[in-house]
Write a protein that holds these residues in place. Sequence first.
Motif, PDB file in Angstrom:
ATOM      1  N   ARG A  80       0.835  -1.208   0.000  1.00 56.92           N
ATOM      2  CA  ARG A  80       0.000   0.000   0.000  1.00 56.92           C
ATOM      3  C   ARG A  80       0.867   1.256   0.000  1.00 56.92           C
ATOM      4  O   ARG A  80       0.481   2.284  -0.572  1.00 56.92           O
ATOM      5  CB  ARG A  80      -0.927  -0.007   1.215  1.00 56.92           C
ATOM      6  N   ARG A  81       2.034   1.169   0.586  1.00 60.65           N
ATOM      7  CA  ARG A  81       2.923   2.320   0.624  1.00 60.65           C
ATOM      8  C   ARG A  81       3.663   2.520  -0.704  1.00 60.65           C
ATOM      9  O   ARG A  81       3.910   3.654  -1.122  1.00 60.65           O
ATOM     10  CB  ARG A  81       3.946   2.129   1.752  1.00 60.65           C
ATOM     11  N   LEU A  82       3.993   1.425  -1.379  1.00 58.45           N
ATOM     12  CA  LEU A  82       4.871   1.507  -2.548  1.00 58.45           C
ATOM     13  C   LEU A  82       4.163   1.380  -3.892  1.00 58.45           C
ATOM     14  O   LEU A  82       4.820   1.488  -4.929  1.00 58.45           O
ATOM     15  CB  LEU A  82       5.954   0.409  -2.461  1.00 58.45           C
ATOM     16  N   TRP A  83       2.841   1.155  -3.911  1.00 58.97           N
ATOM     17  CA  TRP A  83       2.197   0.882  -5.197  1.00 58.97           C
ATOM     18  C   TRP A  83       2.333   2.032  -6.204  1.00 58.97           C
ATOM     19  O   TRP A  83       2.473   1.768  -7.415  1.00 58.97           O
ATOM     20  CB  TRP A  83       0.731   0.487  -5.001  1.00 58.97           C
ATOM     21  N   PRO A  84       2.331   3.311  -5.809  1.00 59.97           N
ATOM     22  CA  PRO A  84       2.523   4.346  -6.842  1.00 59.97           C
ATOM     23  C   PRO A  84       3.886   4.233  -7.529  1.00 59.97           C
ATOM     24  O   PRO A  84       3.997   4.410  -8.748  1.00 59.97           O
ATOM     25  CB  PRO A  84       2.405   5.656  -6.053  1.00 59.97           C
TER      26      PRO A  84
END
Length: 253
Positions: A80-84
Amino acid sequence: MALSDSLAQAPLLLPALVTVVFLLAGLVKGVVGMGLPTVAVGLLALWMTPAEAAALLIVPSLVTNVWQMQPWGRLGAMLRRLWPMQLGVVAGTLAGAWWFGAPAGAWAPVALGLALIAYAGWSLTGKRLTVAPTAERALGPLVGTATGLVTSATGVFVVPAVPYLQALRCTSDGLIQAMGISFTVSTLALAAGLQMGGATSGAAWALSLWMLLPALTGMALGAALRKRLSPAAFRQCFMVGLLLLGAYMVVLA
């Protein structure tokens, strides 16, 4: 010369050399938690095209990096933190594959050499950046896209991904997991890009599968070695070696 032609001319020598390279690359990854694609592609590109070297990397890189994504219980939060950033990696790699084509020709070893020099030089300075949590959503896709473009041009996916992930100031375990996620996505995107460019062959996929064993063996040896020496000292030697290898590739090309 295509990989299939090289195998036909040296059916024993080339697989033996590739095996040694992946054993060494796995050992480095076992000690410092990264470096398998950088070492493997950097050394293999000395006697084959970067595209062929990248194709051999796919299976060992994918398996070892999926394993590095543990612990599974904290994987969801890290995703959720790294998806972008990971969306940017995929977009940049596929766009680069369409734009540049497979890493080949005289410019690809130069690009790879420069990427190794930049990464090793930055690491040897010991400098670390810091990214504020509020800036991650904006910077993540940009860093991911830049990493994807470098990946499609060179077959190496540590620049600028690793300096950025270090700047997030995760715990040691969190950083290892974050790199595992980023490297896994980069490996899958690179495989798709190579397939798009027609840079892979049956011989390359078969040899890539066989290279999983020496890579895992090297990782096990590296993990044992890590208990006997300073990872910081080993990392310094590793970076100096990458710097010299990159410089050699640029001069040779």
